[in-house]
Design an enzyme around this catalytic site. Structure first.
Site, mmCIF file in Angstrom:
data_model
loop_
_atom_site.group_PDB
_atom_site.id
_atom_site.type_symbol
_atom_site.label_atom_id
_atom_site.label_comp_id
_atom_site.label_asym_id
_atom_site.label_seq_id
_atom_site.Cartn_x
_atom_site.Cartn_y
_atom_site.Cartn_z
ATOM 1 N N TYR A 113 -21.499 -57.637 70.373
ATOM 2 C CA TYR A 113 -21.357 -57.869 71.811
ATOM 3 C C TYR A 113 -21.317 -59.364 72.109
ATOM 4 O O TYR A 113 -20.480 -59.842 72.872
ATOM 5 C CB TYR A 113 -22.525 -57.199 72.549
ATOM 6 C CG TYR A 113 -22.411 -57.239 74.055
ATOM 7 C CD1 TYR A 113 -21.540 -56.386 74.725
ATOM 8 C CD2 TYR A 113 -23.176 -58.125 74.812
ATOM 9 C CE1 TYR A 113 -21.442 -56.409 76.114
ATOM 10 C CE2 TYR A 113 -23.084 -58.156 76.194
ATOM 11 C CZ TYR A 113 -22.205 -57.298 76.839
ATOM 12 O OH TYR A 113 -22.105 -57.329 78.211
ATOM 13 N N SER A 154 -21.002 -62.421 79.987
ATOM 14 C CA SER A 154 -22.440 -62.214 79.833
ATOM 15 C C SER A 154 -23.077 -63.494 79.325
ATOM 16 O O SER A 154 -22.449 -64.251 78.569
ATOM 17 C CB SER A 154 -22.685 -61.101 78.814
ATOM 18 O OG SER A 154 -24.051 -61.065 78.433
#
Length: 235
Positions: free
Chosen positions: A159, A143
């Site tokens: 995350y 990501s």
């Protein structure tokens, strides 16, 4: 069925981007292994794809369980004899709006367990099969949140850290592997899945396409890179 078909495995293949990756790989002539921790759902989805004449098989694998990963690697070796493409897609997004220092530490631990250690143990267990055949393509679904500059903004800290670590793992493994085995990280963008939510701008199909080109790169292709839509992005 052709014995020359390349074999690909996708973790977390029962929904979202993972499901689309399984489907697109099968449509492109791969023999695909769908893995997921939810065996019932995984088998249902596999059956549905088989009914569309796609060469998809199911192997149960919980990436949070090392013994389960090792067993899956043995099963794949026994049933298929090879693994050409490995896509580490399974991931969790547990943060919501919590701050790293005030969230329950278990949120960070669970996130790292799946997003980082899960990918690490899967690579560790499956790479010997690739090394035996001197060929492999490993893709880590990462990501843009894992870019170093993202660490200077608060929010989704668990995350972000898990993807930063996954990006580091990608580079370290690339530096260690020998032969025609390549590993790369990919940011699929903001995708309308259970994780990305309904307002995301990209479809799972678009995301899958932005990932899949790395499954078929030749020996001159990149390794240890980080990509979005086929273009290198900053770490």
């Amino acid at each position: 069925m052709s014995k020359d078909k390349k074999v690909a495995l996708v973790t977390g293949g029962n929904r979202g981007i993972g499901y689309e990756l399984v489907k697109q790989l099968a449509l492109n002539g791969f023999k695909v292994i769908l893995t997921s921790r939810d065996s019932k759902r995984g088998q249902e989805v596999t059956q549905k794809l088989k009914e569309s004449d796609l060469d998809v098989s199911f192997v149960g694998m919980d990436v949070d369980d090392q013994a389960c990963i090792r067993q899956a690697a043995i099963t794949v070796n026994e049933r298929f004899g090879r693994l050409d493409v490995l896509i580490n897609n399974a991931g969790v997004y547990l943060d919501e709006n919590e701050k790293l220092l005030t969230m329950d530490a278990s949120i960070l631990e669970k996130t790292m367990a799946t997003n980082f250690f899960g990918a690490y143990h899967v690579i560790h267990s499956f790479i010997p099969n690739m090394e035996k055949h001197g060929y492999g393509r490993i893709i880590n679904v990462s990501s843009g949140y894992g870019e170093m500059r993202e660490m200077s903004h608060q929010g989704v800290g668990a995350y972000k850290l898990s993807k930063l670590a996954l990006n580091g793992l990608t580079q370290l493994v690339a530096a260690e592997i020998k032969g025609d085995i390549k590993i790369n990280a990919v940011c699929p963008g903001w995708v309308s899945t259970d994780m990305g939510g309904p307002s995301a701008s990209r479809t799972p199909k678009q995301a899958a396409e932005s990932i899949l080109w790395l499954a078929t790169i030749g020996p001159e292709g990149p390794s240890g890179g980080f990509f979005r839509d086929g273009k290198p992005i900053d770490w």
